[in-house]
Each structure stands twice: as structure tokens, then as C-alpha cells.
Motif scaffolding. Structure first.
Motif, PDB file in Angstrom:
ATOM      1  N   TYR A  13       1.046  -1.151  -0.096  1.00 23.98           N
ATOM      2  CA  TYR A  13      -0.060   0.121  -0.084  1.00 23.98           C
ATOM      3  C   TYR A  13       1.071   1.204   0.068  1.00 23.98           C
ATOM      4  O   TYR A  13       0.514   2.252  -0.643  1.00 23.98           O
ATOM      5  N   SER A  14       1.820   1.033   0.261  1.00 26.66           N
ATOM      6  CA  SER A  14       2.993   2.400   0.560  1.00 26.66           C
ATOM      7  C   SER A  14       4.399   1.790   0.024  1.00 26.66           C
ATOM      8  O   SER A  14       4.801   0.730   0.084  1.00 26.66           O
ATOM      9  N   PRO A  53      -0.354   1.831  -5.402  1.00 33.25           N
ATOM     10  CA  PRO A  53      -0.449   0.592  -4.487  1.00 33.25           C
ATOM     11  C   PRO A  53      -1.164  -0.387  -5.174  1.00 33.25           C
ATOM     12  O   PRO A  53      -1.823  -0.438  -5.975  1.00 33.25           O
ATOM     13  N   ALA A  91      -5.395   0.026   3.015  1.00 31.98           N
ATOM     14  CA  ALA A  91      -4.283  -0.711   3.774  1.00 31.98           C
ATOM     15  C   ALA A  91      -4.480  -1.799   4.146  1.00 31.98           C
ATOM     16  O   ALA A  91      -5.788  -2.474   3.601  1.00 31.98           O
TER      17      ALA A  91
END
Length: 145
Positions: free
Chosen positions: A77-78, A92, A97
Motif C-alpha cells: 500500500y505504501s 498501491p 491499507a
């Protein structure tokens, strides 16, 4: 002159009989419904693990490696901290998340996985402990024993 009659109603005994009948029905149907809830949580965990595995495989194809154990699933996600990997990262790879498992615990990620798999993604089940049977069993692509 007519005296108005009392309005019709239920007696206490009639109300108690109805409550006992409702209680009996609930005691017969309730356990079946709750067992379905447990099995549906297992199915949700299995589906989420497969989706996370697909995201890891997409990461691997684009970045050229699987996430490290330190990066974990958060790298889906990051962007990774490593500059070389960040340059190739096209994420992403998840819409949001990393979700928690159906019991509210984080999914586990480790390198390597069992049976020659390069990584492991799994949930510890309802009890949150390693191992277990039934609803407490570990779910997913498990780490080596």
C-alpha cells in the motif's frame, strides 16, 4: 344503560407460554446460525489471503523481488523505503491499507514459506495462537514449521 366491557388482552400465563416457545425456537436455530458465522469468517480469511498473495505476486513482477520480512505487507500500500525498489514500484497494489483478519488480528507475513513457497501469508485463526483446529486453525500460505 350498557356498561362498557373490559378491553381484550393477554394474560400473564399466555405471555409466558409465548416467551417459552420463542426461547425454544431460538435455542434450536441459534447454534446453527452461529456455526455459519464461524465458517463464513474462515472463508473470508481464505479469500483475503488469496488476494494478498496476488498483490505480493504483482509487486514481485513489477519490483523484481518479493517484499522483505521487514517491509511486510505494508509495502503493498505504501512505497518501499529502498530507492531502487521505489523507482520500480507501481502501487498501491491494494485499494486500502492491509485489512485485519476477520477476528481483528493482523495478517502475518514471513519469508520463506512452507513447501518451497518464497513467502507465507496467513491468519492465526479465531484464537490468535499458532496451530489449532477448527475455527482456531491457521489459515493461508503458512510458514515453515
Amino acid at each position: 344503560m350498557r356498561v362498557p366491557s373490559k378491553p381484550a388482552g393477554f394474560t400473564l400465563l399466555e405471555m409466558l407460554v409465548v416467551l417459552v416457545i420463542i426461547g425454544l425456537i431460538a435455542s434450536l436455530v441459534g447454534p446453527r446460525l452461529f456455526s455459519r458465522v464461524d465458517s463464513s469468517k474462515i472463508q473470508v480469511a481464505e479469500t483475503q489471503v488469496r488476494l494478498l498473495r496476488g498483490a505480493v505476486e504483482t509487486f514481485r513482477l513489477e519490483v523484481g523481488r518479493i517484499p522483505t520480512a521487514e517491509e511486510g505487507l505494508a509495502v503493498l500500500y505504501s512505497a518501499p523505503a529502498d530507492e531502487r525498489a521505489r523507482a520500480r514500484w507501481r502501487g498501491p497494489y491494494l485499494d486500502e491499507a492491509v485489512p485485519a483478519d476477520p477476528w481483528g488480528n493482523p495478517y502475518r507475513y514471513s519469508v520463506p514459506g512452507r513447501d518451497g513457497l518464497p513467502f507465507a501469508i496467513y491468519s492465526l485463526g479465531a484464537d490468535g495462537q499458532v496451530g489449532g483446529e477448527g475455527n482456531d486453525a491457521d489459515i493461508g500460505f503458512l510458514p515453515p514449521q
